[in-house]
Design an enzyme around this catalytic site. Structure first.
Site, PDB file in Angstrom:
ATOM      1  CG  ASP A  92      -1.784   1.069   1.202  1.00 56.12           C
ATOM      2  OD1 ASP A  92      -1.998   1.981  -0.477  1.00 56.12           O
ATOM      3  OD2 ASP A  92      -2.298   1.912   2.329  1.00 56.12           O
ATOM      4  CG  ASN A 134      -5.491   2.411  12.865  1.00 51.75           C
ATOM      5  OD1 ASN A 134      -6.260   2.018  14.107  1.00 51.75           O
ATOM      6  ND2 ASN A 134      -5.686   1.799  11.733  1.00 51.75           N
ATOM      7  CG  HIS A 135      -2.839   0.279   9.587  1.00 50.23           C
ATOM      8  ND1 HIS A 135      -3.136   1.622   9.634  1.00 50.23           N
ATOM      9  CD2 HIS A 135      -1.589   0.484   8.453  1.00 50.23           C
ATOM     10  CE1 HIS A 135      -2.812   1.862   8.473  1.00 50.23           C
ATOM     11  NE2 HIS A 135      -1.890   1.756   8.204  1.00 50.23           N
ATOM     12  CD  GLN A 200      -2.562  -0.705   4.872  1.00 50.06           C
ATOM     13  OE1 GLN A 200      -3.761  -1.172   4.937  1.00 50.06           O
ATOM     14  NE2 GLN A 200      -2.040  -0.331   4.645  1.00 50.06           N
ATOM     15  CG  ASP A 202      -7.150  -1.462  12.830  1.00 53.76           C
ATOM     16  OD1 ASP A 202      -6.695  -1.423  11.497  1.00 53.76           O
ATOM     17  OD2 ASP A 202      -8.214  -0.520  13.333  1.00 53.76           O
ATOM     18  NE  ARG A 230      -0.724  12.614   5.615  1.00 53.72           N
ATOM     19  CZ  ARG A 230      -1.080  11.021   5.376  1.00 53.72           C
ATOM     20  NH1 ARG A 230      -0.786  10.383   5.671  1.00 53.72           N
ATOM     21  NH2 ARG A 230      -2.327  10.762   4.635  1.00 53.72           N
ATOM     22  CG  ASP A 232      -1.626   7.221   7.666  1.00 56.74           C
ATOM     23  OD1 ASP A 232      -2.064   7.446   6.354  1.00 56.74           O
ATOM     24  OD2 ASP A 232      -1.475   5.784   7.565  1.00 56.74           O
ATOM     25  CG  LEU A 237      -5.172   6.368  16.936  1.00 53.02           C
ATOM     26  CD1 LEU A 237      -3.962   7.125  18.022  1.00 53.02           C
ATOM     27  CD2 LEU A 237      -3.682   5.245  16.575  1.00 53.02           C
ATOM     28  CD  GLU A 274      -4.838  10.371   6.771  1.00 49.53           C
ATOM     29  OE1 GLU A 274      -6.038  10.505   5.954  1.00 49.53           O
ATOM     30  OE2 GLU A 274      -5.000   8.957   7.756  1.00 49.53           O
ATOM     31  CG  ASP A 342      -4.868   8.620  -0.725  1.00 47.87           C
ATOM     32  OD1 ASP A 342      -4.826   7.879  -0.869  1.00 47.87           O
ATOM     33  OD2 ASP A 342      -5.209   9.306   0.457  1.00 47.87           O
TER      34      ASP A 342
END
Length: 549
Positions: A92, A134-135, A200, A202, A230, A232, A237, A274, A342
């Site tokens: 990714d 987060n992951h 990915q 978490d 940044r 992400d 969370l 983000e 994106d």
């Protein structure tokens, strides 16, 4: 500040985690001596002009990027936002991190990165980079251990369940590409939770060790000299049963712990939220000026495109009204963009506006993202390959609100890259239209075109460069909050910025007709450097003027 961290800690974790809190405090105390006591420019981000890039696609590796710093300095940017650079299997674009302490091998070594940082700082360019908090990647050692056994010491670094009945309110973020937030693990015969792709998983912030490990990672890069992160996927969370698992109070508390930990060591390393949300929700990520320093104004992007398509400034006017874009703490800042890595997101427009946007800008079905909730594509492609519209949009970006972000290649009118799209679809198995606007730059070709004064690359680059030069010379105005002036002619988009007894007005002709505007007072036009009483604007032309009261 340590006392405040302690208070925040117990807002999230029970008293039984006291030993973990002590571990964090002792760690921060031990690191404190490595940082300067000098008063730094801790609000540098208010003056930032940010350039966003993927290192490999932009310059091959960090040695190549170091060689490109002179180009970026010449353009006039003063901050580089590096899209993912940490060790990753690249399923990714690097948002799947395998090792938080290492630069990806294909980009060079940590030493190469440090040399790049030093060269950037010599040129007075700050550097921020993406970090997925987060992951991780499913190839991260934590996860490989976690999935191997229910008795793994890293088992609770992730979220596991016997079935998929938990967190049912959590929406699918990649609708159309991912069918569930749970993925089955054959080794332990149960499921792990993920908000993005199945590769990915978490992280589980209910385990305080995860928070401590992440703080150590941020401090590692802060010591190396990084100027900001940044954050992400920040809104996701904390997970709580019966909620949508987004923007929960515990998430904000964790971000405050990140912020206070870094500020305790030395102020000036910024956190960028983000948070792909409406501004009234993003402002929560600023806290009281004690959470994230900056946040993205995602809804402004589609409103600018609607304004351009319908030649009507009211779309931006409405977006910036205080009920839609609330006031933010004095120490905080919006980051704004025309395009990013994106899609052109249509998440924050009405159903009617979404239909209009797809009608105006979905020029190729290949560009569709999230079943019509977004459109992928380069700025130049979206704006009809018309450099007048491209330059007008840059003027709107630079004058309207916040610290602007330039997405790599937009300053040279880069086009969609179908070869890269096909290559990445074959590699990942996902028809992700964002690959169209994530292609590599062929510098041999671009450098030839930058020498040709009639090329679109030369014209766009040098015009943007001149805008940024003028912006820097008058930065005291551009730091101010922008106000869209309501005028009778909806084709004329006017932004006002006031500084004591002086005022800057930026006029934009959204139409295909010549426009003439009589001024009440004489002004000084910043591009022509002439005093004027009347503005004459050709189609898609703009003018920046300073007045004294």
């Amino acid at each position: 500040m340590l006392k405040h961290i302690e208070k925040l800690w117990y807002d999230v974790y029970p008293k039984s985690t006291e030993n973990k809190l002590k571990e964090l405090i002792e760690y921060l105390k031990s690191e404190k001596q490595l940082f300067s006591e000098k008063e730094l420019d801790s609000e540098w981000y208010k003056k930032a002009v940010i350039y966003s890039l993927y290192v490999d696609l932009y310059a091959g590796d960090f040695k190549g990027l170091t060689d490109k710093i002179d180009y970026l300095s010449d353009l006039g940017i003063n901050t580089i936002w590096l899209l993912p650079v940490l060790d990753s299997p690249l399923m990714d674009q690097g948002f799947d991190i395998k090792d938080y302490y290492k630069i990806r091998k294909d980009l060079g070594s940590n030493e190469d990165f440090k040399l790049f940082l030093d060269k950037a700082h010599e040129k007075e360019i700050r550097v921020i980079f993406d970090i997925a908090i987060n992951h991780t990647s499913n190839e991260h050692p934590w996860f490989k251990s976690s999935r191997s056994s229910k008795n793994s010491p890293y088992r609770d670094y992730y979220i596991w369940n016997e079935n998929t009945d938990k967190y049912k309110e959590a929406r699918l973020l990649f609708k159309g590409m991912v069918n569930s937030n749970w993925e089955y693990n054959e080794e332990t015969k149960d499921y792990y939770f993920h908000r993005f792709y199945p590769f990915q998983p978490d992280l589980n912030y209910k385990n305080p060790q995860v928070l401590i490990e992440m703080i150590k990672i941020l401090v590692f890069w802060k010591k190396m000299g990084i100027d900001g992160f940044r954050m992400d996927a920040a809104p996701f969370l904390w997970k709580e049963e019966g909620s949508n698992c987004e923007n929960l109070p515990q998430t904000h508390t964790i971000l405050k712990i990140f912020r206070n930990s870094l500020d305790y060591l030395e102020k000036g390393t910024i956190l960028v939220a983000e948070a792909n949300l409406k501004p009234r929700d993003v402002v929560k990520y600023f806290g009281n000026g004690d959470e994230c320093h900056a946040g993205y104004h995602f809804p402004l992007m589609p409103k600018i495109f609607l304004t351009l398509a319908e030649k009507n400034y009211m779309h931006v006017f409405e977006a910036l009204k205080v009920e839609n874009t609330p006031n933010i703490p004095e120490s905080c800042r919006w980051f704004t963009f025309l395009r990013c890595h994106d899609e052109l997101t249509l998440e924050f427009v009405t159903k009617e506006e979404r239909e209009k946007m797809n009608k105006y800008y979905l020029k190729n079905r290949l560009w569709i993202f999230r079943e019509g909730e977004g459109i992928s594509g380069r700025l130049y492609e979206l704006l009809d390959r018309d450099i007048r519209k491209v330059l007008l949009s840059f003027s709107i970006l630079f004058t309207t609100e916040g610290s602007p972000i330039i997405y790599y290649g937009d300053e040279i009118a880069l086009e969609n890259d179908h070869d890269f799209y096909n290559k990445m679809v074959e590699k990942t198995g996902f028809k992700d239209s964002r690959f169209l606007n994530r292609g590599p730059i062929n510098w041999d070709e671009i450098e030839k075109k930058l020498k040709n004064k009639s090329s679109k690359e030369y014209i766009v680059f040098n015009t943007v460069k001149n805008m940024l030069k003028i912006r820097k010379e008058n930065i005291e105005f551009f730091e101010q909050k922008g106000e869209v002036v309501p005028v009778k002619d909806r084709n004329i988009f006017v932004v006002k910025k006031r500084l004591k007894n002086r005022m800057l007005l930026a006029f934009h002709n959204l139409s295909e007709e010549n426009k003439s505007i009589e001024l009440k007072n004489e002004g000084f036009e910043l591009f022509s450097k002439e005093k004027i009483l009347k503005i004459k604007l050709k189609p898609y032309e703009y003018s920046w003027i300073i007045f004294k009261d």
